[in-house]
Design an enzyme around this catalytic site. Structure first.
Site, mmCIF file in Angstrom:
data_model
loop_
_atom_site.group_PDB
_atom_site.id
_atom_site.type_symbol
_atom_site.label_atom_id
_atom_site.label_comp_id
_atom_site.label_asym_id
_atom_site.label_seq_id
_atom_site.Cartn_x
_atom_site.Cartn_y
_atom_site.Cartn_z
ATOM 1 N N SER A 7 0.850 -1.201 0.000
ATOM 2 C CA SER A 7 0.000 0.000 0.000
ATOM 3 C C SER A 7 0.875 1.236 0.000
ATOM 4 O O SER A 7 1.611 1.476 0.964
ATOM 5 C CB SER A 7 -0.889 0.007 1.242
ATOM 6 O OG SER A 7 -1.379 1.317 1.474
ATOM 7 N N HIS B 9 -1.339 -1.364 -4.152
ATOM 8 C CA HIS B 9 -2.585 -0.976 -3.501
ATOM 9 C C HIS B 9 -2.614 0.536 -3.301
ATOM 10 O O HIS B 9 -1.676 1.111 -2.749
ATOM 11 C CB HIS B 9 -2.685 -1.687 -2.151
ATOM 12 C CG HIS B 9 -3.963 -1.495 -1.405
ATOM 13 N ND1 HIS B 9 -5.099 -2.248 -1.651
ATOM 14 C CD2 HIS B 9 -4.305 -0.642 -0.407
ATOM 15 C CE1 HIS B 9 -6.064 -1.865 -0.831
ATOM 16 N NE2 HIS B 9 -5.611 -0.898 -0.061
ATOM 17 N N ASP C 211 -4.856 3.711 -1.751
ATOM 18 C CA ASP C 211 -5.934 4.086 -0.831
ATOM 19 C C ASP C 211 -6.458 5.477 -1.134
ATOM 20 O O ASP C 211 -5.747 6.454 -0.911
ATOM 21 C CB ASP C 211 -5.426 4.040 0.607
ATOM 22 C CG ASP C 211 -5.097 2.628 1.050
ATOM 23 O OD1 ASP C 211 -3.932 2.392 1.443
ATOM 24 O OD2 ASP C 211 -5.992 1.781 0.972
ATOM 25 N N MET D 125 -8.961 8.278 -0.043
ATOM 26 C CA MET D 125 -9.760 8.687 1.117
ATOM 27 C C MET D 125 -10.313 10.096 0.881
ATOM 28 O O MET D 125 -9.580 10.973 0.454
ATOM 29 C CB MET D 125 -8.895 8.678 2.374
ATOM 30 C CG MET D 125 -8.251 7.335 2.665
ATOM 31 S SD MET D 125 -7.148 7.429 4.086
ATOM 32 C CE MET D 125 -6.503 5.765 4.133
ATOM 33 N N HIS E 204 -8.459 1.074 -3.805
ATOM 34 C CA HIS E 204 -9.368 0.914 -2.656
ATOM 35 C C HIS E 204 -10.050 2.255 -2.394
ATOM 36 O O HIS E 204 -9.421 3.186 -1.901
ATOM 37 C CB HIS E 204 -8.532 0.459 -1.448
ATOM 38 C CG HIS E 204 -9.286 0.305 -0.172
ATOM 39 N ND1 HIS E 204 -8.653 0.155 1.047
ATOM 40 C CD2 HIS E 204 -10.621 0.289 0.099
ATOM 41 C CE1 HIS E 204 -9.576 0.061 2.006
ATOM 42 N NE2 HIS E 204 -10.759 0.144 1.457
ATOM 43 N N MET F 2 -12.225 4.547 -0.387
ATOM 44 C CA MET F 2 -12.852 4.849 0.918
ATOM 45 C C MET F 2 -13.519 6.215 0.772
ATOM 46 O O MET F 2 -13.099 7.203 1.381
ATOM 47 C CB MET F 2 -11.793 4.824 2.016
ATOM 48 C CG MET F 2 -11.297 3.439 2.336
ATOM 49 S SD MET F 2 -9.729 3.436 3.219
ATOM 50 C CE MET F 2 -8.593 3.545 1.840
ATOM 51 N N MET G 144 -11.486 -5.436 6.004
ATOM 52 C CA MET G 144 -10.656 -4.467 6.716
ATOM 53 C C MET G 144 -10.265 -5.070 8.067
ATOM 54 O O MET G 144 -11.131 -5.433 8.864
ATOM 55 C CB MET G 144 -11.399 -3.146 6.913
ATOM 56 C CG MET G 144 -11.610 -2.363 5.635
ATOM 57 S SD MET G 144 -10.068 -2.096 4.703
ATOM 58 C CE MET G 144 -9.054 -1.236 5.910
ATOM 59 N N GLY H 194 -8.851 4.365 7.269
ATOM 60 C CA GLY H 194 -8.576 5.796 7.388
ATOM 61 C C GLY H 194 -7.122 6.123 7.654
ATOM 62 O O GLY H 194 -6.663 7.221 7.334
ATOM 63 N N PHE H 195 -6.366 5.158 8.211
ATOM 64 C CA PHE H 195 -4.967 5.436 8.546
ATOM 65 C C PHE H 195 -4.114 4.188 8.408
ATOM 66 O O PHE H 195 -4.592 3.070 8.644
ATOM 67 C CB PHE H 195 -4.875 5.950 9.991
ATOM 68 C CG PHE H 195 -5.701 7.181 10.233
ATOM 69 C CD1 PHE H 195 -7.012 7.081 10.667
ATOM 70 C CD2 PHE H 195 -5.178 8.436 9.972
ATOM 71 C CE1 PHE H 195 -7.794 8.199 10.854
ATOM 72 C CE2 PHE H 195 -5.948 9.580 10.159
ATOM 73 C CZ PHE H 195 -7.264 9.467 10.599
ATOM 74 N N GLY H 196 -2.844 4.387 8.044
ATOM 75 C CA GLY H 196 -1.898 3.281 8.072
ATOM 76 C C GLY H 196 -1.318 3.160 9.471
ATOM 77 O O GLY H 196 -1.605 3.990 10.344
ATOM 78 N N GLY H 197 -0.541 2.083 9.705
ATOM 79 C CA GLY H 197 0.177 1.956 10.981
ATOM 80 C C GLY H 197 -0.678 1.602 12.183
ATOM 81 O O GLY H 197 -0.236 1.774 13.324
ATOM 82 N N ASP I 87 -6.555 -6.096 4.861
ATOM 83 C CA ASP I 87 -5.905 -4.787 4.793
ATOM 84 C C ASP I 87 -5.882 -4.101 6.153
ATOM 85 O O ASP I 87 -6.929 -3.836 6.719
ATOM 86 C CB ASP I 87 -6.717 -3.938 3.797
ATOM 87 C CG ASP I 87 -6.112 -2.585 3.499
ATOM 88 O OD1 ASP I 87 -6.784 -1.779 2.823
ATOM 89 O OD2 ASP I 87 -4.975 -2.337 3.925
ATOM 90 N N GLY J 23 -2.586 -3.376 9.332
ATOM 91 C CA GLY J 23 -1.825 -4.005 10.412
ATOM 92 C C GLY J 23 -1.248 -5.366 10.062
ATOM 93 O O GLY J 23 -0.995 -6.183 10.949
ATOM 94 N N GLY K 291 1.369 -2.026 4.180
ATOM 95 C CA GLY K 291 1.901 -0.675 4.064
ATOM 96 C C GLY K 291 3.137 -0.506 4.911
ATOM 97 O O GLY K 291 4.280 -0.661 4.440
HETATM 98 C C1 DX5 Z 1 -6.220 1.943 5.724
HETATM 99 C C2 DX5 Z 1 -5.823 1.513 4.334
HETATM 100 C C3 DX5 Z 1 -4.693 0.524 4.310
HETATM 101 C C4 DX5 Z 1 -3.412 1.014 4.965
HETATM 102 C C5 DX5 Z 1 -2.575 -0.181 5.358
HETATM 103 O O1 DX5 Z 1 -7.475 2.516 5.702
HETATM 104 O O2 DX5 Z 1 -6.919 0.968 3.634
HETATM 105 O O3 DX5 Z 1 -4.435 0.099 2.985
HETATM 106 O O4 DX5 Z 1 -2.719 1.824 4.105
HETATM 107 O O5 DX5 Z 1 -1.451 0.251 6.028
HETATM 108 P P1 DX5 Z 1 -0.744 -0.610 7.174
HETATM 109 O O6 DX5 Z 1 -0.236 -1.857 6.495
HETATM 110 O O7 DX5 Z 1 0.356 0.300 7.607
HETATM 111 O O8 DX5 Z 1 -1.736 -0.903 8.233
HETATM 112 ZN ZN ZN Z 2 -6.441 -0.032 1.692
#
Ligand code: DX5
Ligand code: ZN
Length: 237
Positions: free
Chosen positions: A27, A52, A54, A56, A85, A87, A156, A161-164, A194, A196, A216
């Site tokens: 991602s 991938h 994202d 948003m 993806h 969102m 999901m 909404g956020f990575g990490g 998708d 964590g 990601g």
């Molecule tokens: C979150 C995204 C994911 C995110 C994954 O809403 O849809 O694709 O970027 O990132 P990690 O792998 O860091 O959780």
């Molecule tokens: Zn995603």
């Protein structure tokens, strides 16, 4: 006369089960946006299968990421299919635009589509693969009427909404429920997860029936992302 072929065929399958696909889709939300071309080149050189992206809108999820110009820019340098993806609310407004920007697969959220059946068929009519994503609280059963029409279901494993973020452990049972629904319906849909995802949970997810891991942070913060992608792809083997 009892037909031998099917039983022989299944015997062969039993003896030589068809290996389940193991796809990795990094991602780019976690990539270095000041030098995206370098990170896309890294993914191109790796064992990753898709890229991938994202999208948003700050409404469906409490964050803004990027839009069509970035998808077009990634498409220019990508040597792997784009797994987009969405969102966003009312995604049906942008299906053709994302196709024209280079999307190979377009995933909309079940929670964002009033007319999910027509949106899925519109995506397919435009020549893309159609995916539907479920937020952690949305049960798999909401897809019963449409599962046979889908190319992919994205579970999901964090709230979008956020990575990490931290992986939600109950997601594994949800994957198993979805696998059952897909097998029972004869659908060819792939299962993608998708949020964590890392080496601690990758093997367990593949064992539960997952086909595609979106990754990601675990890839783009790794010392050696190319090796990390291989390690994730072979996790638990
Ligand atoms: C979150 C995204 C994911 C995110 C994954 O809403 O849809 O694709 O970027 O990132 P990690 O792998 O860091 O959780
Ligand atoms: Zn995603």
């Amino acid at each position: 006369m009892h037909c031998l072929v099917p039983s022989f065929y299944y015997l062969c399958l039993e003896k030589n089960p068809v290996p389940m696909p193991r796809y990795i889709a990094p991602s780019i939300l976690a990539a270095d946006f000041s030098n995206l071309q370098k990170d896309i080149a890294m993914v191109n050189s790796s064992e990753a299968d898709w890229i991938h992206l994202d999208i948003m809108d700050g409404v469906f999820v409490p964050n803004l990421s990027f839009g069509l110009p970035v998808v077009r820019a990634v498409y220019k340098y990508a040597r792997k299919p784009l797994d987009v993806h969405l969102m966003i609310v009312n995604p049906e407004r942008y299906l053709e635009a994302f196709r024209d920007a280079g999307a190979f697969q377009l995933t909309v959220h079940q929670e964002a589509c009033t007319h999910l059946h027509s949106t899925v068929h519109e995506i397919k009519k435009l020549g893309m693969k159609a995916g539907v994503s479920l937020n952690p609280h949305t049960p798999v059963s909401t897809l019963e009427e449409i599962i046979a029409d889908l190319d992919m279901v994205l579970i999901m494993t964090v709230n979008p909404g956020f990575g990490g973020q931290k992986f939600i452990p109950q997601s594994v049972d949800k994957v198993k429920k979805l696998k059952k629904l897909i097998s029972a319906s004869g659908s060819g849909a792939l299962i993608e997860v998708d949020g964590g995802i890392d080496l601690k949970n990758a093997g367990m997810l593949f064992d539960a029936g997952v086909d595609v891991l979106v990754t990601g942070t675990s890839v783009f913060t790794a010392e050696d992302p190319v090796s990390m992608i291989s390690a994730l792809k072979n996790a638990g083997k």
